[in-house]
Scaffold this motif. Structure first.
Motif, PDB file in Angstrom:
ATOM      1  N   LEU A 156       0.832  -1.199   0.000  1.00 13.64           N
ATOM      2  CA  LEU A 156       0.000   0.000   0.000  1.00 13.64           C
ATOM      3  C   LEU A 156       0.870   1.254   0.000  1.00 13.64           C
ATOM      4  CD1 LEU A 156      -2.837   1.183   0.129  1.00 13.64           C
ATOM      5  CD2 LEU A 156      -2.715   1.058   2.616  1.00 13.64           C
ATOM      6  N   LEU A 157       0.859   1.992  -1.105  1.00 13.73           N
ATOM      7  CA  LEU A 157       1.515   3.288  -1.217  1.00 13.73           C
ATOM      8  C   LEU A 157       0.456   4.327  -1.547  1.00 13.73           C
ATOM      9  CD1 LEU A 157       4.817   2.535  -3.210  1.00 13.73           C
ATOM     10  CD2 LEU A 157       4.546   2.909  -0.760  1.00 13.73           C
ATOM     11  N   ILE A 158       0.393   5.377  -0.737  1.00 13.14           N
ATOM     12  CA  ILE A 158      -0.629   6.409  -0.885  1.00 13.14           C
ATOM     13  C   ILE A 158       0.047   7.753  -1.069  1.00 13.14           C
ATOM     14  CG2 ILE A 158      -2.568   7.558   0.266  1.00 13.14           C
ATOM     15  CD1 ILE A 158      -3.016   4.944   1.794  1.00 13.14           C
ATOM     16  N   SER A 159      -0.468   8.564  -1.963  1.00 10.97           N
ATOM     17  CA  SER A 159       0.103   9.882  -2.199  1.00 10.97           C
ATOM     18  C   SER A 159       0.022  10.727  -0.936  1.00 10.97           C
ATOM     19  CB  SER A 159      -0.644  10.585  -3.335  1.00 10.97           C
ATOM     20  OG  SER A 159      -0.196  11.927  -3.467  1.00 10.97           O
TER      21      SER A 159
ATOM     22  N   THR B 122       2.040  14.274   8.797  1.00 14.87           N
ATOM     23  CA  THR B 122       3.218  14.399   7.953  1.00 14.87           C
ATOM     24  C   THR B 122       3.419  15.873   7.632  1.00 14.87           C
ATOM     25  OG1 THR B 122       1.890  14.082   5.940  1.00 14.87           O
ATOM     26  CG2 THR B 122       2.928  12.124   6.905  1.00 14.87           C
ATOM     27  N   SER B 123       4.670  16.263   7.433  1.00  8.54           N
ATOM     28  CA  SER B 123       4.980  17.631   7.024  1.00  8.54           C
ATOM     29  C   SER B 123       6.013  17.572   5.913  1.00  8.54           C
ATOM     30  CB  SER B 123       5.506  18.453   8.203  1.00  8.54           C
ATOM     31  OG  SER B 123       6.800  18.023   8.576  1.00  8.54           O
ATOM     32  N   ALA B 124       6.151  18.701   5.194  1.00  7.64           N
ATOM     33  CA  ALA B 124       7.062  18.734   4.057  1.00  7.64           C
ATOM     34  C   ALA B 124       7.631  20.143   3.899  1.00  7.64           C
ATOM     35  CB  ALA B 124       6.339  18.287   2.785  1.00  7.64           C
ATOM     36  N   LEU B 125       8.514  20.289   2.926  1.00 11.75           N
ATOM     37  CA  LEU B 125       9.142  21.590   2.671  1.00 11.75           C
ATOM     38  C   LEU B 125       8.169  22.602   2.081  1.00 11.75           C
ATOM     39  CD1 LEU B 125      12.616  20.489   1.242  1.00 11.75           C
ATOM     40  CD2 LEU B 125      11.883  20.789   3.610  1.00 11.75           C
TER      41      LEU B 125
ATOM     42  N   LEU C 143       1.683  -2.797  12.043  1.00 13.99           N
ATOM     43  CA  LEU C 143       1.896  -1.938  10.883  1.00 13.99           C
ATOM     44  C   LEU C 143       3.217  -1.193  10.988  1.00 13.99           C
ATOM     45  CD1 LEU C 143      -1.583  -0.160  10.503  1.00 13.99           C
ATOM     46  CD2 LEU C 143      -0.764  -2.101   9.178  1.00 13.99           C
ATOM     47  N   LEU C 144       3.808  -0.923   9.836  1.00 15.52           N
ATOM     48  CA  LEU C 144       4.873   0.047   9.693  1.00 15.52           C
ATOM     49  C   LEU C 144       4.370   1.138   8.761  1.00 15.52           C
ATOM     50  CD1 LEU C 144       8.114  -2.117   9.231  1.00 15.52           C
ATOM     51  CD2 LEU C 144       7.539  -0.676  11.184  1.00 15.52           C
ATOM     52  N   ILE C 145       4.541   2.397   9.155  1.00 15.92           N
ATOM     53  CA  ILE C 145       4.143   3.532   8.329  1.00 15.92           C
ATOM     54  C   ILE C 145       5.407   4.277   7.945  1.00 15.92           C
ATOM     55  CG2 ILE C 145       2.773   5.645   8.215  1.00 15.92           C
ATOM     56  CD1 ILE C 145       0.935   4.473  10.323  1.00 15.92           C
ATOM     57  N   SER C 146       5.613   4.497   6.658  1.00 17.42           N
ATOM     58  CA  SER C 146       6.863   5.060   6.176  1.00 17.42           C
ATOM     59  C   SER C 146       6.607   6.265   5.271  1.00 17.42           C
ATOM     60  CB  SER C 146       7.679   4.005   5.419  1.00 17.42           C
ATOM     61  OG  SER C 146       6.962   3.532   4.293  1.00 17.42           O
ATOM     62  N   THR C 147       7.638   7.105   5.158  1.00 20.84           N
ATOM     63  CA  THR C 147       7.615   8.253   4.237  1.00 20.84           C
ATOM     64  C   THR C 147       8.862   8.195   3.366  1.00 20.84           C
ATOM     65  OG1 THR C 147       8.678   9.633   5.935  1.00 20.84           O
ATOM     66  CG2 THR C 147       6.281   9.741   5.748  1.00 20.84           C
ATOM     67  N   SER C 148       8.750   8.777   2.174  1.00 25.47           N
ATOM     68  CA  SER C 148       9.828   8.681   1.201  1.00 25.47           C
ATOM     69  C   SER C 148       9.870   9.941   0.345  1.00 25.47           C
ATOM     70  CB  SER C 148       9.627   7.440   0.321  1.00 25.47           C
ATOM     71  OG  SER C 148      10.472   7.438  -0.794  1.00 25.47           O
TER      72      SER C 148
ATOM     73  N   ASP D 139       9.745   9.847  -2.686  1.00 25.33           N
ATOM     74  CA  ASP D 139       8.845   9.637  -3.820  1.00 25.33           C
ATOM     75  C   ASP D 139       7.465  10.240  -3.575  1.00 25.33           C
ATOM     76  OD1 ASP D 139       7.679   7.917  -2.003  1.00 25.33           O
ATOM     77  OD2 ASP D 139       8.136   6.087  -3.114  1.00 25.33           O
ATOM     78  N   LEU D 140       7.329  10.980  -2.423  1.00 28.45           N
ATOM     79  CA  LEU D 140       6.103  11.689  -2.048  1.00 28.45           C
ATOM     80  C   LEU D 140       4.948  10.751  -1.734  1.00 28.45           C
ATOM     81  CD1 LEU D 140       6.130  14.735  -4.527  1.00 28.45           C
ATOM     82  CD2 LEU D 140       7.144  14.527  -2.255  1.00 28.45           C
ATOM     83  N   ASN D 141       5.267   9.525  -1.355  1.00 29.99           N
ATOM     84  CA  ASN D 141       4.242   8.561  -0.968  1.00 29.99           C
ATOM     85  C   ASN D 141       4.372   8.193   0.507  1.00 29.99           C
ATOM     86  OD1 ASN D 141       2.963   8.222  -3.510  1.00 29.99           O
ATOM     87  ND2 ASN D 141       4.601   6.833  -4.166  1.00 29.99           N
ATOM     88  N   ILE D 142       3.239   7.799   1.083  1.00 30.91           N
ATOM     89  CA  ILE D 142       3.195   7.224   2.422  1.00 30.91           C
ATOM     90  C   ILE D 142       2.977   5.724   2.266  1.00 30.91           C
ATOM     91  CG2 ILE D 142       1.940   7.135   4.608  1.00 30.91           C
ATOM     92  CD1 ILE D 142       1.165  10.034   4.162  1.00 30.91           C
ATOM     93  N   GLY D 143       3.838   4.952   2.893  1.00 28.30           N
ATOM     94  CA  GLY D 143       3.715   3.502   2.810  1.00 28.30           C
ATOM     95  C   GLY D 143       3.079   2.932   4.061  1.00 28.30           C
TER      96      GLY D 143
END
Length: 535
Positions: free
Chosen positions: A209-212, A234-237, A517-522, A524-528
Motif C-alpha cells: 500500500l503506497l498512498i500519495s 506528515t509535514s514537508a518543505l 503496521l509500519l508507516i513510512s515516508t519517502s 517519492d512523495l508517498n506514504i507507505g
C-alpha cells in the motif's frame, strides 16, 4: 389398605410442598430492560448491569469486551430470606439504571460475583486461541501482548465513526497525565541480549500500500499521535502539515485536513512533536531573521483542522532549530536543540499557550545540537551534536551527568522504550550508522551496526530511526528505497533484513502502537503502509 394409606400420605406431602414453594411459572419476577446500551445476558439483575456499566474507561473501550465476560455458576443452595413474600408479587422495575430495590442489600450479599477478566487476560486468551502463544523472552513480537490505549477509537456496528470530531472529543476528555501514565512501562533488561544470537530473526511484512502524501515538496516529518492510534501527521518543505487517519486496521489511510504551518518568514517546520495529551502539535523553525521559533497547532474538532499560533519567546540565538521532544515525566515540558549549540527546556505555565524557556546549556556542544531526548527513569536530558559529543544533563543537580564522544558526528538520539538505560545514537559513519549505548557506562559503545548505501555515500540527518514497542528492533530509513530492520540480539553489524518499500529514498518507518503496521515516508512523495504478518 395400608398401601393405599401410604399413597394418600405421599400425595399429601407433594401437595404441601407445592403450596409452600408455589408455581414456578407464575412466580418469576418480570424485570424491565435496562436503558444502558450494554446488553446484559438473561438472568442477570440490574445490580450486575450497574457493575458492568461502572467498569474503568480502558476496559469499556475494548471491542467485544462484554461478550467475553464470564460469570461464575450460581449456587444451587441459594435461598432468599424474603422468598415467601416475593413469590406472590410480579415486580416491574423501571428502565432507569439507578433503580434500587428495597431488598438489594440482602440480595447483593448472597448473589454470585461476576468474574470479569482484565485487559491482559483477554489479550492473552485471544493469543492462545489463535495458536500464536509467544514466550516472553523469545523475542518474537506480538501485538496481542501490547496495552491498548484508553482512548483508541473503536468502530462498532451501526455506529461507524465519520470524520475526526468524535475522536477529538475523546482526546479532550482525557485527564491530565493520562498519556504519561500509560507510558510508564516496566523496566526490562535488554542490554544483556545485545549481540547474543548468531542467527537473525526476520519479520514477514507486506509492502503493497503506497498512498500519495498530498505534499508538493520533499517530506520532512512523520509523527504518530501518542493518545489516538488512528491519527498521525506528515509535514514537508511546502510548509503544509497533513493530518491522517488510519482506517480498517491499516487497510487504508484517510487525509483529514491540510494546514499551512509556515512561520512568519515562510519557513517550514523542521521538526514536530505531539503534545502528550494528543490535542496539539508543536513545531520548530529557525532563529535567523527574528523568525518565529515555536508554533502550536491545536486540533479544532468543529472544523476538523489545525489552528496555528506562534509563541513570542525566542530563546535560540541563530540558525535552525533541529529537534523538539516532549519529556516522559509527570511535568509537561519539552526540549529543543539548535544550531546555536543550545539545549533549551520549555516548561508549561498557567494559561493557554504559555511556556517558559530556560537554556540548560549553550557551551557544552561546540557545534549544532542535532537531537534531544529525555530518559524515562530519571530527569536527564540527552543531547547529541555534530561535534561527535553525547551529553546527559541532570535537571535536579543542574550539571552534566553523562559525557561521551565517538568517532563521528551525531545526528539523533533515541532512548529504548523498555530498557531505560539503553539508548541509540545515529552517526555519520557508513556501515556503522547506529550505535547502542548504556547511560551507566561512559566512553563505551555496546554495539554498532549499519548499512551500505548503493546510491550515495553521504549520510543525511533527514534519515530517521524508530524503536519497536518491545524494544528489540530498530527500523531505519536509507538513501536507497529500502527500510532496514535491525534486531539488537543479532551479533552481526548489518541489518537483520531490508525491505524494498518505495521508489526513492526512505526517510522514516514508524512502528504503529497497537496494530501490526509500519508507516513510512519517502522522497517519492508517498506514504507507505506495510502490514506485519508474522514475527
Amino acid at each position: 389398605m395400608q398401601i393405599k394409606l401410604a399413597r394418600l400420605r405421599g400425595r399429601g406431602k407433594i401437595m404441601a410442598s407445592k403450596t409452600s414453594f408455589g408455581n414456578g411459572l407464575n412466580d418469576v419476577k418480570v424485570e424491565g430492560r435496562s436503558a444502558s446500551p450494554i446488553q446484559v445476558s438473561e438472568g442477570s439483575s440490574s445490580d450486575e448491569s450497574q457493575s458492568i456499566t461502572h467498569l474503568g474507561e480502558e476496559n469499556s473501550k475494548l471491542p467485544g469486551y462484554y461478550s467475553k465476560v464470564k460469570r461464575k455458576p450460581a449456587n444451587s443452595s441459594y435461598k432468599n430470606e424474603d422468598s415467601s413474600q416475593n413469590q406472590t408479587k410480579n415486580v416491574q422495575k423501571p428502565a432507569s439504571p439507578s433503580y434500587k430495590n428495597e431488598d438489594s442489600s440482602q440480595k447483593t450479599k448472597s448473589k454470585p460475583q461476576l468474574a470479569i477478566p482484565g485487559v491482559d487476560t483477554l489479550q492473552c486468551a485471544k493469543t492462545k486461541e489463535s495458536g500464536n502463544e509467544v514466550p516472553s523472552d523469545s523475542g518474537a513480537w506480538s501485538y496481542a501482548s501490547m496495552p491498548l490505549h484508553a482512548n483508541s477509537i473503536v468502530k462498532f456496528k451501526g455506529n461507524k465513526a465519520r470524520g475526526i470530531s468524535s475522536e477529538l472529543r475523546t482526546v479532550e476528555t482525557l485527564p491530565e497525565g493520562t498519556k504519561r501514565n500509560l507510558e510508564q512501562k516496566e523496566h526490562k533488561e535488554l542490554i544483556p541480549l545485545i549481540s547474543s544470537c548468531s542467527s537473525r530473526c526476520t519479520i514477514r511484512c507486506q509492502t503493497g500500500l503506497l498512498i500519495s502524501s498530498q505534499h508538493k515538496r520533499k517530506l520532512r516529518c512523520l509523527v504518530l499521535c501518542p493518545t489516538n492510534d488512528q491519527l498521525f501527521v506528515t509535514s514537508a518543505l511546502d510548509g503544509l502539515v497533513n493530518l491522517w487517519q488510519v482506517e480498517d486496521r491499516g487497510s487504508s489511510v484517510n487525509l483529514l485536513s491540510t494546514t499551512d504551518c509556515q512561520s512568519s518568514k515562510r519557513r517550514w517546520p523542521e521538526d514536530i512533536a505531539w503534545h502528550p495529551r494528543g490535542n496539539s502539535l508543536f513545531s520548530v523553525y529557525s532563529a535567523d531573521n527574528e523568525d518565529s521559533q515555536i508554533s502550536i497547532s491545536n486540533i479544532d474538532k468543529e472544523k476538523e483542522e489545525l489552528s496555528v499560533t506562534f509563541l513570542k519567546e525566542k530563546p535560540h540565538i541563530k540558525g535552525i532549530i533541529n529537534s523538539i521532544m516532549f519529556m516522559p515525566w509527570d511535568e509537561t515540558c519539552f526540549v529543543t536543540g539548535g544550531s546555536d549549540h543550545a539545549v533549551v527546556l520549555w516548561a508549561e505555565k498557567d494559561g493557554e499557550h504559555s511556556w517558559k524557556p530556560k537554556a540548560l546549556h549553550r557551551s557544552i556542544h561546540t557545534s549544532a545540537v542535532m537531537g534531544v531526548a529525555g530518559m524515562h527513569h530519571k530527569k536527564v536530558v540527552m543531547s547529541a551534536g555534530a561535534d561527535k559529543r553525547i551529553t546527559g544533563f541532570d535537571l535536579l543537580a543542574e550539571r552534566i551527568d553523562y559525557k561521551n564522544q565517538i568517532d563521528s558526528k551525531c545526528m539523533s538520539v533515541l532512548p529504548n522504550p523498555r530498557d531505560f538505560n539503553l539508548f541509540m545514537v545515529q552517526t555519520g559513519t557508513p556501515e556503522r550508522q547506529l550505535r547502542l549505548l548504556d547511560v551507566r557506562e561512559r566512553q563505551t559503545v555496546i554495539h554498532s551496526f549499519g548499512w551500505k548505501q548503493e546510491s550515495t555515500e553521504s549520510q543525511s540527518a533527514l534519515i530517521n530511526q524508530a524503536w519497536s514497542p518491545d524494544g528489540l528492533y530498530i527500523t531505519s530509513g536509507s538513501a536507497d528505497p529500502v527500510i532496514h530492520i535491525f534486531d539488537i540480539r543479532y551479533n552481526a553489524h548489518k541489518p537483520s533484513q531490508s525491505i524494498r518499500a518505495h521508489h526513492k529514498r526512505v526517510f522514516k518507518a514508524a512502528w504503529h502502537h497497537s496494530l501490526p503496521l509500519l508507516i513510512s515516508t519517502s522522497s517519492d512523495l508517498n506514504i507507505g503502509v506495510h502490514k506485519i504478518t508474522s514475527c
